[in-house]
Scaffold this motif. Structure first.
Motif, PDB file in Angstrom:
ATOM      1  N   GLY A   1      38.349  30.868  39.978  1.00 55.26           N
ATOM      2  CA  GLY A   1      37.051  30.665  39.343  1.00 55.26           C
ATOM      3  C   GLY A   1      35.905  31.219  40.185  1.00 55.26           C
ATOM      4  N   PHE A   2      35.940  30.965  41.507  1.00 58.40           N
ATOM      5  CA  PHE A   2      34.864  31.450  42.377  1.00 58.40           C
ATOM      6  C   PHE A   2      34.883  32.971  42.513  1.00 58.40           C
ATOM      7  CE2 PHE A   2      34.817  27.002  44.033  1.00 58.40           C
ATOM      8  CZ  PHE A   2      33.477  26.740  43.752  1.00 58.40           C
TER       9      PHE A   2
ATOM     10  N   PRO B   1      30.438  39.999  39.885  1.00 60.54           N
ATOM     11  CA  PRO B   1      29.255  40.867  39.664  1.00 60.54           C
ATOM     12  C   PRO B   1      28.620  41.347  40.969  1.00 60.54           C
ATOM     13  CG  PRO B   1      29.193  38.962  38.220  1.00 60.54           C
ATOM     14  CD  PRO B   1      30.302  38.730  39.176  1.00 60.54           C
ATOM     15  N   HIS B   2      28.608  40.475  42.001  1.00 63.41           N
ATOM     16  CA  HIS B   2      28.031  40.862  43.278  1.00 63.41           C
ATOM     17  C   HIS B   2      28.898  41.921  43.974  1.00 63.41           C
ATOM     18  CE1 HIS B   2      25.172  37.580  42.884  1.00 63.41           C
ATOM     19  NE2 HIS B   2      26.192  36.752  42.645  1.00 63.41           N
ATOM     20  N   LEU B   3      30.207  41.784  43.835  1.00 59.01           N
ATOM     21  CA  LEU B   3      31.110  42.785  44.425  1.00 59.01           C
ATOM     22  C   LEU B   3      30.981  44.128  43.718  1.00 59.01           C
ATOM     23  CD1 LEU B   3      34.287  40.560  44.935  1.00 59.01           C
ATOM     24  CD2 LEU B   3      32.824  41.491  46.737  1.00 59.01           C
ATOM     25  N   VAL B   4      30.730  44.088  42.404  1.00 59.52           N
ATOM     26  CA  VAL B   4      30.508  45.329  41.650  1.00 59.52           C
ATOM     27  C   VAL B   4      29.280  46.056  42.183  1.00 59.52           C
ATOM     28  CG1 VAL B   4      29.928  46.289  39.384  1.00 59.52           C
ATOM     29  CG2 VAL B   4      31.688  44.517  39.581  1.00 59.52           C
TER      30      VAL B   4
ATOM     31  N   GLU C   1      37.126  46.589  43.363  1.00 59.68           N
ATOM     32  CA  GLU C   1      38.571  46.690  43.579  1.00 59.68           C
ATOM     33  C   GLU C   1      39.098  45.467  44.331  1.00 59.68           C
ATOM     34  OE1 GLU C   1      42.317  48.662  43.295  1.00 59.68           O
ATOM     35  OE2 GLU C   1      40.410  48.852  42.249  1.00 59.68           O
ATOM     36  N   TYR C   2      38.270  44.928  45.257  1.00 59.83           N
ATOM     37  CA  TYR C   2      38.686  43.733  45.998  1.00 59.83           C
ATOM     38  C   TYR C   2      38.908  42.557  45.052  1.00 59.83           C
ATOM     39  CZ  TYR C   2      37.159  46.090  50.313  1.00 59.83           C
ATOM     40  OH  TYR C   2      37.012  46.957  51.368  1.00 59.83           O
ATOM     41  N   ALA C   3      37.948  42.367  44.152  1.00 56.65           N
ATOM     42  CA  ALA C   3      38.054  41.259  43.187  1.00 56.65           C
ATOM     43  C   ALA C   3      39.282  41.424  42.304  1.00 56.65           C
ATOM     44  CB  ALA C   3      36.789  41.185  42.337  1.00 56.65           C
ATOM     45  N   ARG C   4      39.525  42.658  41.868  1.00 55.75           N
ATOM     46  CA  ARG C   4      40.684  42.903  40.991  1.00 55.75           C
ATOM     47  C   ARG C   4      41.991  42.569  41.706  1.00 55.75           C
ATOM     48  NH1 ARG C   4      44.587  46.110  40.064  1.00 55.75           N
ATOM     49  NH2 ARG C   4      44.116  47.442  41.860  1.00 55.75           N
ATOM     50  N   ILE C   5      42.100  42.997  42.972  1.00 59.39           N
ATOM     51  CA  ILE C   5      43.322  42.730  43.736  1.00 59.39           C
ATOM     52  C   ILE C   5      43.520  41.230  43.948  1.00 59.39           C
ATOM     53  CG2 ILE C   5      44.417  42.987  46.010  1.00 59.39           C
ATOM     54  CD1 ILE C   5      43.098  45.788  46.133  1.00 59.39           C
ATOM     55  N   ILE C   6      42.426  40.524  44.320  1.00 62.05           N
ATOM     56  CA  ILE C   6      42.531  39.073  44.550  1.00 62.05           C
ATOM     57  C   ILE C   6      42.969  38.355  43.280  1.00 62.05           C
ATOM     58  CG2 ILE C   6      41.219  36.979  45.089  1.00 62.05           C
ATOM     59  CD1 ILE C   6      39.456  38.766  46.917  1.00 62.05           C
ATOM     60  N   LEU C   7      42.367  38.692  42.133  1.00 58.93           N
ATOM     61  CA  LEU C   7      42.722  38.043  40.865  1.00 58.93           C
ATOM     62  C   LEU C   7      44.170  38.337  40.485  1.00 58.93           C
ATOM     63  CD1 LEU C   7      39.444  38.688  38.831  1.00 58.93           C
ATOM     64  CD2 LEU C   7      40.284  36.479  39.640  1.00 58.93           C
TER      65      LEU C   7
END
Length: 367
Positions: free
Chosen positions: A171-172, A178-181, A187-193
């Motif tokens: 969730g976090f 949006p901030h990572l974008v 790409e970091y967010a995508r990998i973590i999810l």
């Protein structure tokens, strides 16, 4: 004096036929035992061999009696595999005084060999060989059930505790995305999810492997179910360089099953077959053959591939939770499948040889 001698002589003559009859009876019993029997005298010469032992050695009895061990080992019709096993048993018996031996033959059957010698044998050596494959299967099934029960207790205590923080982390990360974008780090967010979802999938399989939900049964056609599964997997099979061949028959076979669960099992078997074919790297054209056999109150669904196959060590641990030969595997798919089929009153049999492919046989009761 003469009359006493005559009576003793008559008694001896009368006793001979009955003794001979008794000896013939005992010999007949030994001849027809389901265990193999061999008797070597103190000079190492084979003095007796029964029908079952000759059948196990795949040699005529007439060519064995009166030979010593070295002559038997040099028998032109004795297979190389059996020569190696006989030599191993001989060494362990003579040099290590081992009286019990277990071995697996070239056909995958388990044998218990017992050697009896000493004062009670007057210098002779008695070898008895018994097929214990059924006992081994029962032992393996009990062992498998114990492991799955233990897995159930572990999963009940930790699975939910792991899932809760993963849900919070996911969730976090979505809130931060949006901030990572903006920073160019989407790409970091995508990998973590992706990794969180993978962890959740493992936990889901973990829970299912310990205690799959009770099957919601409906009567379905076996062939109809298999056609549906083949349609789902054909395109993936072609991408992995193999073809799926379904042998359709006209026999109307129905089973009472939880369609979703049994479909999961069959899909898992076909996926394993695809991976086994992919691992041979195009050495031969990959093929997955699916066919059914109706035998009494059961139907066998056979899924056979011509892939890499498995050695005995892999086969013995195949249904162990978390055992896998794949880099990205969880080792839970077959453990889940085993429990699902067991809950349906069926069983799974696997036949494989390294380099020669594998056959999974799913057995289910027919309606």
């Amino acid at each position: 004096m003469i009359s006493e001698f005559q009576e003793a002589l008559l008694d001896t003559v009368g006793a001979c036929p009955s003794t001979q009859i008794a000896n013939n009876k005992y010999e007949n019993v030994l001849e027809n035992l389901d265990s193999g029997i061999m008797l070597f005298d103190s000079d190492g010469v084979l003095t007796f061999i029964n029908v079952q032992m000759a059948r196990l050695l795949e040699l005529p009895r007439s060519s064995l009696a009166g030979r010593n061990l070295m002559q038997i080992l040099h028998h032109p019709e004795l297979s190389r595999f059996k020569k190696k096993k006989i030599m191993r048993i001989y060494k362990e018996t003579i040099f290590h005084r081992k009286r019990y031996h277990e071995l697996i033959d070239e056909y995958g059957r388990h044998w218990l060999i017992t050697v009896t010698y000493g004062d009670q044998m007057d210098g002779d050596f008695l070898f008895s060989v018994k097929d214990v494959s059924d006992y081994k299967q029962i032992e393996q099934t009990a062992y498998q059930n114990d492991k799955l029960a233990m897995l159930g207790r572990i999963s009940a205590s930790i699975a939910h505790e792991i899932r809760n923080p993963l849900t919070a982390i996911r969730g976090f990360i979505q809130l931060l995305r949006p901030h990572l974008v903006e920073l160019g780090r989407d790409e970091y967010a995508r990998i973590i999810l992706t990794e969180i979802d993978r962890a959740n999938d493992i936990i889901y399989e973990f829970l299912n492997s310990s205690k799959p939900s009770a099957p919601q049964k409906t009567a379905v056609s076996v062939m109809g179910l298999l056609k549906e599964v083949v349609l789902l997997t054909e395109s993936e099979a072609l991408m992995k360089g193999c073809q799926i061949a379904l042998d359709e028959n006209d026999e109307l076979m129905k089973v009472s099953i939880d369609v979703k669960q049994i479909k999961q099992v069959i899909l898992n078997m076909i996926k394993n077959a695809m991976d086994a074919i992919e691992s041979i790297g195009g050495e031969r054209e990959g093929c997955i053959d699916i066919h059914t056999i109706l035998e009494g109150p059961y139907v066998h669904i056979c899924i056979e591939d011509n892939g890499l196959g498995m050695d005995n060590n892999t086969l013995s641990r195949l249904f162990d939770p978390f055992f896998t030969t794949k880099e990205s595997g969880t080792g839970l798919g077959l453990a889940v499948s085993y429990r699902i089929i067991k809950n349906h009153g069926g069983f799974i049999h696997v036949d494989s040889k390294h380099g020669s492919g594998t056959q999974f046989k799913i057995t289910l009761p027919v309606v």
